[in-house]
Every structure is written in structure tokens, then in C-alpha cells.
Enzyme design. Sequence first.
Site, mmCIF file in Angstrom:
data_model
loop_
_atom_site.group_PDB
_atom_site.id
_atom_site.type_symbol
_atom_site.label_atom_id
_atom_site.label_comp_id
_atom_site.label_asym_id
_atom_site.label_seq_id
_atom_site.Cartn_x
_atom_site.Cartn_y
_atom_site.Cartn_z
ATOM 1 N N GLU A 40 -37.607 -43.660 -17.451
ATOM 2 C CA GLU A 40 -37.062 -42.334 -17.757
ATOM 3 C C GLU A 40 -35.537 -42.441 -17.816
ATOM 4 O O GLU A 40 -34.925 -43.256 -17.112
ATOM 5 C CB GLU A 40 -37.479 -41.376 -16.638
ATOM 6 C CG GLU A 40 -36.896 -39.983 -16.709
ATOM 7 C CD GLU A 40 -37.194 -39.178 -15.450
ATOM 8 O OE1 GLU A 40 -37.230 -37.938 -15.550
ATOM 9 O OE2 GLU A 40 -37.390 -39.771 -14.366
ATOM 10 N N LYS A 106 -41.571 -34.138 -20.729
ATOM 11 C CA LYS A 106 -41.960 -34.034 -19.325
ATOM 12 C C LYS A 106 -42.400 -32.612 -18.986
ATOM 13 O O LYS A 106 -41.686 -31.647 -19.224
ATOM 14 C CB LYS A 106 -40.781 -34.446 -18.446
ATOM 15 C CG LYS A 106 -41.064 -34.497 -16.963
ATOM 16 C CD LYS A 106 -39.806 -34.971 -16.230
ATOM 17 C CE LYS A 106 -40.028 -35.092 -14.744
ATOM 18 N NZ LYS A 106 -38.783 -35.517 -14.049
ATOM 19 N N CYS A 142 -42.055 -39.534 -14.235
ATOM 20 C CA CYS A 142 -41.511 -39.366 -12.892
ATOM 21 C C CYS A 142 -42.295 -38.357 -12.038
ATOM 22 O O CYS A 142 -43.376 -38.654 -11.554
ATOM 23 C CB CYS A 142 -40.034 -38.998 -12.989
ATOM 24 S SG CYS A 142 -39.077 -39.417 -11.507
#
Length: 264
Positions: A40, A106, A142
Site C-alpha cells: 500500500e 480500499k 491494510c
Amino acid sequence: MRVAIAQMTSGSDPSENLRQVEDLTRRAAEAKSALIVFPEATMCAFGNDLSAVVEPLDGPWASGVRDLAIELGIVIVVGMFTPGSEGRVRNTLLAVGPDVDTSYDKVHLFDAFGYRESDSVQPGTRPVTFPVDGVTVGLATCYDIRFPALFSANAKQGARINVVCASWGAGEGKIDQWSLLARARALDSTTFVIACGQADPAASGLDVEGTAPTGIGYSTVISPLGKVLEELGAGPALVFTDIDATETDDARMKLPVLANAQAF
């Protein structure tokens, strides 16, 4: 399938970060990798003004990655930032290569441990999968790793591998949490989990100030039954792992959690 895991430390300059991507990808292609996974925020590290570097998926940074992937015949998954709305950006994973050109925004934003990603980032709304050498791969970023439903959704779309790209925040117990969550998500979805994080800047002698999550390292590869196949340390590294995606069939016969799951 040979997969390369590129645990690197991003800086504030997207051009320099792209040079790192090119170097590592060329090394992965020489090693006959079909897929290379970057962290990321590879485009630009957290803690910088993301609105100053944001660009669309057909912009020069993404196009540089795309051209590299096509030239070398390898699929690249890499973290970047694309335009959102209302002054925010999107935390995007770009996946490009032979017969692959897609992206994932995300979904779960990191509003935790004193940091508020949602102040500057607009969330995505859907899971994304894509094929590599006939194997379906799902994407996560993440903080997504704390939410099993995304991994199961990818698996239900055919994913045998879930890729997690991260810039994991440092702190007490965070390495243990990262490792535990990667193993749990593999078991939840009976997929391989390839979890690639930013290296710990301190391992490269860099000082980081503030609360932005800049990485701890410890990228890992987990089998569909939760076995640790690879685990890195804190510093930058490029490692390779060979995955037999058919192992998911055996795992799902032994542990049919996807078939047995009930909706409430």
C-alpha cells in the site's frame, strides 16, 4: 505460480518510488515470477500531502507501471492514490499486466489508533478479483485485513489467493496482530494470503514523525490452512514463493467453511 513479494520503503517522491518499482519488478521477472506484489502507498508514503501526488489510473505514474508490466510480461499489484470527491483521494491498488487491468479502492478506512484515514481518503464500495495464469486473485488493503467478509467475498468470486497490500502502523503488539490476522483470513476464506507491507523505515535508518502508518515490515505468505510459508523481517527485501493454487481444493474439502457458512 511464482509470486514475488516486494517489501520496500516508499518516500515522498513518486518518481523515485516508481524507480524502485521498476528495479524490483525487473528482478522478479528475471526470476520467472508471474505476479509481483508491492505495498500500500507505494506511490507515496503516508505522512505526506497525498492530494499533491494523486493522479488518475491513466496518469503518468500508473501508465509507467502498466508499461513496465506489459514489457516484462508480469502482473504488478501496487498501491497508489487516485482522485476521489469532496477533496479526498482514493487509496487504490492498481493491478496490471498481460490481460489484466483493474483496480481496487480500499473499503475499510483506518480510523483507529489515533489516525483518521477517512479525513483525506474516500472509501471504495466493492470487492475486486482478477486472473493470473488461470488463478483468481482477490485484493485487500491494510485495515481490510481485520474484516473477514471481504476475504470470503473474494473467495466466493473464485479467489484462490488473497493479496493484502499494507502500510501497517507501528505500536505495541502490532506485529503479532498482523501475523495473527493474516493467518485468520487465510483460514476464513481457505485461500492463500499474500500480505505485503511497507518495510519499517527505521530498518533503513530513516526517522519518521507523527502518527501516519509507515510500515513495520514482516510481510508473510500463508497457506489456505493457516501455515506460515514465508515471513520477512523489518527491512526491505524481495522474496519469491511458489504457490500451487490447487491446494485450495484440498483445504476446502477438509475445512468447508465457505460451504458451511450461514447468513444471520
